[in-house]
Design an enzyme around this catalytic site. Sequence first.
Site, PDB file in Angstrom:
ATOM      1  N   ALA A  53       0.896  -1.282  -0.243  1.00  0.00           N
ATOM      2  CA  ALA A  53       0.032  -0.070  -0.007  1.00  0.00           C
ATOM      3  C   ALA A  53       0.815   1.256   0.145  1.00  0.00           C
ATOM      4  CB  ALA A  53      -1.038  -0.145   1.395  1.00  0.00           C
ATOM      5  N   GLY A  56       0.825   3.444  -5.912  1.00  0.00           N
ATOM      6  CA  GLY A  56      -0.009   2.920  -6.759  1.00  0.00           C
ATOM      7  C   GLY A  56      -1.088   2.651  -6.233  1.00  0.00           C
ATOM      8  N   LEU A  57      -1.824   1.354  -7.090  1.00  0.00           N
ATOM      9  CA  LEU A  57      -2.982   0.986  -6.569  1.00  0.00           C
ATOM     10  C   LEU A  57      -3.312   0.738  -5.141  1.00  0.00           C
ATOM     11  CD1 LEU A  57      -3.371  -1.517  -9.446  1.00  0.00           C
ATOM     12  CD2 LEU A  57      -4.470   0.750  -9.207  1.00  0.00           C
ATOM     13  N   TYR A 210       5.752 -13.622 -14.459  1.00  0.00           N
ATOM     14  CA  TYR A 210       4.469 -12.624 -14.063  1.00  0.00           C
ATOM     15  C   TYR A 210       3.316 -13.154 -14.331  1.00  0.00           C
ATOM     16  CZ  TYR A 210       1.465  -8.535 -13.573  1.00  0.00           C
ATOM     17  OH  TYR A 210       0.532  -7.655 -13.090  1.00  0.00           O
TER      18      TYR A 210
END
Length: 333
Positions: A53, A56-57, A210
């Site tokens: 956290a 970014g998102l 990924y």
Amino acid sequence: MAGIWSVLLYVFGVLVGLFGILIITARTYIYWGFRECNSKASMKGKVVLVTGASAGLGKEVARDLAQRGARVIMACRNLAKANKVAEEIRKSTGSDLVEVQLLDTSSMASVRKFANSFLKNETRLDVLVLNAGIVGPASLTYTEDDHELTMATNHFGHFLLTNILLDLVKRSSPSRVVVVSSRNHQYTNGFDPDDLDNKKRPYIGSYQSYNHSKLCNVLFTKQLSHYLEGTDVACNALCPGSVMTEIFYKLPGVLWLQIIGVIVYFSGKTIAEGAQTIIHLAVAEEEANTRGEYYENCRVCPTTDQANDMGLAKKVWEKSEELVDLRAEERHY
């Protein structure tokens, strides 16, 4: 000489034009299907844990949920950076219910230390947002646990964390588990549930590594949802879309990632827009009873037969248990 310059300028103009068409097409495609989280639900009295956290998102999700009144625990590996972000969120939301704790999802020791401390100090966990993620380096890299780095960070760490905290999540119900995956889970070649750590074959490269980890995210969600049948815990996976975050420039040696990053910078979603589906699954009243679905743009989306294969999901779960050495006291399903 003038003729050469004219040709070069012409070629440059064509390339710029093609790039412009690509950007316009991409933006049109993205925004045609874009939906925001329209829920105004309050999160007062709720405890939310968001991994990764500090940027970014994850940062945007933490900010939104703090704004709604939740107590937000930011689980991050870079404490200095995360503490600065937490202070930003406190100031922008007026909430003093935002805190930072150390968690590195690539390290199973870190996951166990964090999770056990969490269980000692917390009495509830209403929303678990599994957001932390990386694109691994160009060369094959193993962690201290002898796990392939991308798989460890994106899948194994979250798998172990969820298992250890699952009893608390169930006791806090109605509660939710939100798994941040990617549409890239659909683009996997040679996925082998018996070789999640890339020990049996040549390194498939950071792109495929990924993708494989993101397929594991979806399959993990499917199997977890199966184990949660009969409970009041919602559990779903999602793709946030093409969003310009740090993931594109943390690895300067990975050229393909830099190229995609440039395209996404001009054509992709903002971070606030990319966070909408995560927030939607964390708060929207209509999602309280959904389980085992895959979302894009705040709605259920179809995915591949592979991602829906419950037999494969069970194999990935069982192999993951073996590789993280899941202990009897850590099983709560």
